[in-house]
Write an enzyme that holds these catalytic residues in place. Structure first.
Site, short mmCIF file in Angstrom:
data_model
loop_
_atom_site.label_atom_id
_atom_site.label_comp_id
_atom_site.label_asym_id
_atom_site.label_seq_id
_atom_site.Cartn_x
_atom_site.Cartn_y
_atom_site.Cartn_z
N LYS A 159 0.92 -1.10 0.06
CA LYS A 159 -0.29 0.02 -0.07
C LYS A 159 0.90 1.33 0.17
CE LYS A 159 -1.60 2.55 3.23
NZ LYS A 159 -1.42 3.47 2.48
N SER A 212 5.82 7.67 9.80
CA SER A 212 6.28 8.54 10.98
C SER A 212 6.01 7.71 12.34
CB SER A 212 5.22 9.59 10.93
OG SER A 212 3.82 8.88 11.12
N GLU A 253 10.63 1.62 10.07
CA GLU A 253 11.69 2.66 9.37
C GLU A 253 11.00 4.01 9.68
OE1 GLU A 253 14.78 2.15 8.51
OE2 GLU A 253 14.57 0.11 8.44
N CYS A 278 14.06 11.35 5.43
CA CYS A 278 14.15 10.92 6.94
C CYS A 278 15.68 10.97 7.37
CB CYS A 278 13.94 9.38 6.92
SG CYS A 278 14.88 8.32 5.88
N GLU A 338 11.18 16.21 13.98
CA GLU A 338 11.34 16.12 12.65
C GLU A 338 10.59 17.30 11.81
OE1 GLU A 338 9.66 12.74 10.71
OE2 GLU A 338 11.52 12.21 9.94
P1 NAD Z 1 2.84 8.37 7.63
O1 NAD Z 1 3.18 7.67 8.83
O2 NAD Z 1 1.83 9.37 7.80
O3 NAD Z 1 2.44 7.53 6.41
C1 NAD Z 1 3.05 6.46 6.00
C2 NAD Z 1 2.09 5.34 5.45
O4 NAD Z 1 1.46 4.91 6.50
C3 NAD Z 1 1.23 5.83 4.58
O5 NAD Z 1 1.20 4.99 3.38
C4 NAD Z 1 -0.09 5.85 5.14
O6 NAD Z 1 -1.31 5.83 4.46
C5 NAD Z 1 0.02 4.90 6.23
N1 NAD Z 1 -0.47 5.00 7.56
C6 NAD Z 1 -1.24 6.13 8.05
N2 NAD Z 1 -1.76 5.72 9.17
C7 NAD Z 1 -1.82 4.35 9.49
C8 NAD Z 1 -2.01 3.48 10.31
N3 NAD Z 1 -2.69 3.89 11.41
N4 NAD Z 1 -1.67 2.18 10.11
C9 NAD Z 1 -1.03 1.76 9.24
N5 NAD Z 1 -0.64 2.71 8.32
C10 NAD Z 1 -0.83 3.90 8.26
O7 NAD Z 1 4.18 9.05 7.09
P2 NAD Z 1 4.42 10.19 6.00
O8 NAD Z 1 4.00 11.48 6.31
O9 NAD Z 1 4.12 9.27 4.55
O10 NAD Z 1 6.00 10.14 5.49
C11 NAD Z 1 6.92 10.98 6.11
C12 NAD Z 1 7.58 10.05 7.63
O11 NAD Z 1 8.21 8.90 7.02
C13 NAD Z 1 8.59 10.89 8.09
O12 NAD Z 1 8.38 10.79 9.41
C14 NAD Z 1 9.84 10.21 7.63
O13 NAD Z 1 11.01 10.38 8.42
C15 NAD Z 1 9.63 8.91 7.48
N6 NAD Z 1 10.19 8.19 6.74
C16 NAD Z 1 11.47 7.26 7.32
C17 NAD Z 1 12.22 6.69 6.52
C18 NAD Z 1 13.45 5.66 7.33
O14 NAD Z 1 14.00 5.21 6.34
N7 NAD Z 1 13.39 5.71 8.32
C19 NAD Z 1 12.34 6.85 5.06
C20 NAD Z 1 11.30 7.82 4.69
C21 NAD Z 1 10.07 8.32 5.34
#
Ligand code: NAD
Length: 523
Positions: free
Chosen positions: A218, A271, A292, A326, A426
């Site tokens: 997804k 996140s 991650e 990230c 962040e």
């Molecule tokens: P997010 O957590 O809002 O969403 C990520 C994914 O999770 C999306 O597909 C979203 O639809 C899904 N999601 C949302 N709520 C959920 C739930 N309750 N259960 C399961 N899935 C759910 O993150 P974002 O805003 O899309 O991405 C940015 C974040 O990602 C930043 O915090 C960044 O640091 C992190 N990130 C980390 C890495 C790493 O390697 N550590 C790499 C890239 C991004």
């Protein structure tokens, strides 16, 4: 000078990957001003890939995909229902338990993954354009890092298919022997974020499939287009039906995946807040988790750092994907003796960065991915200024020709203190909070005093100091005199609130396999 800054960053990737002439590829792309339209996303936009078929969502279309550079609607996506998620999980289970995937030899699986990489490269221009339209990345970044990077992940893990060895442990008995094998975890639910949609999908799919799992993927609701196109390419090169299933949707669909009893493992990038909710959701069903999560990478500038070398590298990192990375450097600890010169030089470079639509070839930095995210970054910077920080560059939203997109300017804040949220949380935007320090022990303790532990960079001409700091900083990756850190062979992941486990490298094989012991009686 600012152009030079971007070149340094991209050179890391050009040197690493077999690049076709990205200049030529970028040149052949369509006029950036031309309306994007539904066809840009291909005919699969708005559907799910389940058991080898492209299915229209029963929910109709509920999410708008928009171009963050101008707000233009690119298309719509559905939110998977429980029945559609169930169908995807059932297809993945069936493909795992029977059919060609289960019987495919390791070298055949390797060839198939290699073909995926070839298909990505063959369609690189289209994928780069799509990523730029949907995510906002400048084209050269979309091409060199996202698209060609994605191909490299499939190649790297294609190589591992034939090297998944077990062991013959020395058990202390005469009547039996033991061997171990690495077997797939099962049906893997892959959930990706919006910052590098194609690349992160590839860095999960490649090891998951190389080790024989089947998947339900997804992508983030904001940026699903390249994932859908990748799925189409993978289907076309012969990934058997049911092995790769793609559904779209927002948080509720992700949450349903984490709670689904038919999914054995969740690999999540996103996140920290959502990571926490995934741990809770999977508590009752014993799913394996790879998380991650967020980061708050420190840049530690030592008194002997060579500013000629390090200023361009720091700035390149700050503007890379508009800070939506990230591992982005997002708190700067500058030794007191270098503070004035570092600020002066970095501010000069930061102010000359060309901000614009990703499809505009002269843009060095694109927009933030959404208006909501723009408001979040703006709010954090405003709060820091209200608390006493001084904006040296940027510091407020862009208007005029930028007003229709979610553009935020490169920003430098001086006089930041660690109690400000801009220093602790962040930001995920092109913002440099500057702080100073006086001695090494002090800076180590301040850097480590963070919920996050994903990555950090240290800048010094003294090798011993570089190793010392690398050893004392508590993070999954510490980079000395570089901002590079991503490579299919390099383990990536964080400590503390930055997550669990490692992706990429040999470590990813552990994340996607179980160890199975087989005893053989000898009497
Ligand atoms: P997010 O957590 O809002 O969403 C990520 C994914 O999770 C999306 O597909 C979203 O639809 C899904 N999601 C949302 N709520 C959920 C739930 N309750 N259960 C399961 N899935 C759910 O993150 P974002 O805003 O899309 O991405 C940015 C974040 O990602 C930043 O915090 C960044 O640091 C992190 N990130 C980390 C890495 C790493 O390697 N550590 C790499 C890239 C991004």
């Amino acid at each position: 000078m600012a152009l030079f800054v971007l070149d340094i960053y991209l050179d890391c990737w050009k040197a690493r990957f077999r690049i076709y002439s990205e200049e030529r590829d970028v040149d052949t792309l369509q006029d950036p001003n031309k309306s994007a339209g539904r066809n840009d996303a291909g005919p699969r936009l708005g559907r799910f890939l389940i058991d080898g078929n492209w299915i229209e969502p029963s929910s109709g279309s509920v999410h708008l995909c928009t171009n963050p550079a101008n707000g233009e609607v690119l298309g719509t996506l559905g939110e998977a229902s429980t029945a559609e998620l169930n169908a995807a999980v059932t297809a993945a289970r069936r493909a795992l338990d029977s059919g060609p995937w289960r019987n495919m030899l390791p070298n055949e699986r390797a060839r198939l993954l290699w073909r995926v990489a070839d298909a990505i490269e063959t369609n690189a221009s289209e994928l780069a354009r799509l990523e730029s339209l949907d995510q906002g990345q400048p084209l050269s970044l979309a091409m060199n890092m996202s698209v060609l990077g994605a191909a490299e992940h499939f190649r790297y893990f294609a190589g591992w298919c034939t090297k998944l060895d077990g062991r013959v442990p020395s058990v202390s008995r005469h009547d039996a022997m033991l061997y171990t094998r690495r077997v797939p975890v099962g049906v893997c639910g892959l959930i990706t974020p919006w910052n590098f949609p194609l690349l992160i999908a590839a860095w999960k799919l490649a090891p998951a499939l190389a080790t024989g799992n089947t998947v339900v993927l997804k992508p983030a609701e904001q940026t699903s287009l390249t994932t859908l196109r990748l799925a189409e390419l993978m289907h076309d090169v012969g990934i058997p039906r049911g092995v790769l299933n793609v559904i779209t949707g927002a948080g509720p669909t992700g949450q349903a995946m984490t709670e689904h009893p038919g999914i054995d493992k969740i690999s999540f990038t996103g996140s920290t807040a959502v990571g926490r909710s995934i741990v809770r959701a999977s508590a009752g069903n014993f799913k394996r988790l790879s998380l991650e999560l967020g980061g708050k990478a420190a840049s530690v500038i030592c008194p002997d750092a060579d500013l000629n070398k390090i200023v361009p590298k720091n700035i390149a990192n700050v503007i890379n994907n508009a800070g939506q990375v990230c591992g982005a450097l997002s708190r700067f600890y500058v030794h007191q003796s270098l503070h004035d010169e570092f600020v002066e030089r970095a501010a000069a470079e930061l102010s000359s960065v060309r901000v614009g639509a990703g499809l505009n070839k002269t843009s060095q930095m694109g927009p933030l991915n959404s208006v909501e995210h723009l408001e979040r970054v703006d709010h954090m910077v405003k709060a820091a200024i209200a608390e006493g920080a001084t904006p040296i560059v940027g510091g407020s939203r862009l208007d005029g020709i930028y007003a229709s997109g979610s553009f935020y300017p490169p920003t430098m804040l001086e006089g930041v203190t660690e109690d400000m949220s801009v220093a602790r949380e962040e930001i995920f935007g092109p913002v440099m909070p500057i702080m100073t320090y006086n001695d090494e022990e002090e800076v180590i303790s301040r850097v480590n005093n963070s919920d996050y532990g994903l990555s950090a960079s240290v800048w010094t001409e003294n090798l011993a100091r570089g190793h010392r700091l690398a050893s004392h900083i508590s993070a999954g990756a510490v980079r000395v005199n570089t901002v590079s850190g991503l490579d299919p062979a390099a383990p990536w992941g964080g400590m503390r609130a930055s997550g669990w486990g490692r992706e990429m490298g040999e470590e990813a094989l552990e994340a996607y396999t179980e160890v199975k012991a087989t005893w053989i009686g000898l009497e």
